[in-house]
Design an enzyme around this catalytic site. Structure first.
Site, PDB file in Angstrom:
ATOM      1  N   PRO A 123       0.777  -1.243   0.000  1.00  0.00           N
ATOM      2  CA  PRO A 123       0.000   0.000   0.000  1.00  0.00           C
ATOM      3  C   PRO A 123       0.810   1.296   0.000  1.00  0.00           C
ATOM      4  O   PRO A 123       0.232   2.372  -0.004  1.00  0.00           O
ATOM      5  CB  PRO A 123      -0.766  -0.102   1.318  1.00  0.00           C
ATOM      6  CG  PRO A 123       0.199  -0.806   2.215  1.00  0.00           C
ATOM      7  CD  PRO A 123       0.870  -1.839   1.319  1.00  0.00           C
ATOM      8  N   CYS A 124       2.137   1.231  -0.037  1.00  0.00           N
ATOM      9  CA  CYS A 124       2.902   2.455   0.238  1.00  0.00           C
ATOM     10  C   CYS A 124       2.612   3.589  -0.739  1.00  0.00           C
ATOM     11  O   CYS A 124       2.726   4.750  -0.365  1.00  0.00           O
ATOM     12  CB  CYS A 124       4.393   2.176   0.331  1.00  0.00           C
ATOM     13  SG  CYS A 124       5.111   1.586  -1.187  1.00  0.00           S
ATOM     14  N   ARG A 125       2.220   3.325  -1.983  1.00  0.00           N
ATOM     15  CA  ARG A 125       1.957   4.420  -2.928  1.00  0.00           C
ATOM     16  C   ARG A 125       0.458   4.599  -3.223  1.00  0.00           C
ATOM     17  O   ARG A 125       0.087   5.423  -4.051  1.00  0.00           O
ATOM     18  CB  ARG A 125       2.727   4.176  -4.238  1.00  0.00           C
ATOM     19  CG  ARG A 125       4.235   4.272  -4.019  1.00  0.00           C
ATOM     20  CD  ARG A 125       5.027   4.346  -5.304  1.00  0.00           C
ATOM     21  NE  ARG A 125       4.636   5.496  -6.114  1.00  0.00           N
ATOM     22  CZ  ARG A 125       4.235   5.396  -7.388  1.00  0.00           C
ATOM     23  NH1 ARG A 125       4.175   4.229  -7.985  1.00  0.00           N
ATOM     24  NH2 ARG A 125       3.908   6.472  -8.069  1.00  0.00           N
TER      25      ARG A 125
END
Length: 170
Positions: A123-125
């Site tokens: 999910p980081c971006r």
């Protein structure tokens, strides 16, 4: 608002998305373990052809408390019920991606509601990507599935884009 969403926004948009799914006779479900954050998620099952067998894939759209975005979790099972291991899952969904990149893209993680191992799209971006859609997106969960789903063979019907939102016309 832009790049993150609250739990209540996630819940409300998940329910809107479910209403669209019902209208289109699609088979998404809203699973409510209890009313605690983040114990409600969207679930969808489909079969995916892999060489000479059909793989049953269960997709979950879950709220990430730490990233404040939707996350896509999945489990893939063979017809005998056996779970695909990491390599087989990568081969099914991302056969052409360099192995060194796969842990940043599709990675094993404990499901935050079921506490079982699932694979997840990292999910980081997500917040950054959803922010690019800004105000055009009436339902960010629909946008999220449309953008991320194809990476794991989860394709929504184009009909989702044709549904008129009564609330937007008032």
């Amino acid at each position: 608002m832009g790049d993150s969403m609250t739990w209540s926004e996630f819940l409300s948009q998940a329910k809107e998305f479910l209403a669209m799914s019902l209208e289109l006779n699609d088979s998404w479900q809203l699973i409510e373990k209890d009313n605690q954050e983040p114990n409600t998620f969207l679930k969808y099952n489909q079969k995916v052809k892999c060489e000479d067998e059909l793989i049953n894939v269960e997709y979950h759209i879950v709220y990430s408390i730490s990233y404040q975005v939707p996350m896509l979790y999945l489990q893939a099972h063979r017809s005998d019920g056996g779970l695909l291991d990491i390599e087989a899952t990568w081969n099914l969904f991302m056969p052409d991606a360099p192995r060194s990149d796969l842990y940043q893209m599709l990675t094993p993680m404990e499901h935050p509601v079921l506490f079982r191992p699932f694979m997840t799209l990292h999910p980081c971006r997500t917040g950054e990507i959803l922010a690019q859609f800004g105000k055009q997106s009436k339902n960010r969960i629909l946008t999220f599935i449309s953008v991320y789903g194809p990476y794991v063979k989860l394709e929504l019907s184009n009909s989702y884009g044709l549904i008129k939102d009564d609330n937007q016309r008032k």
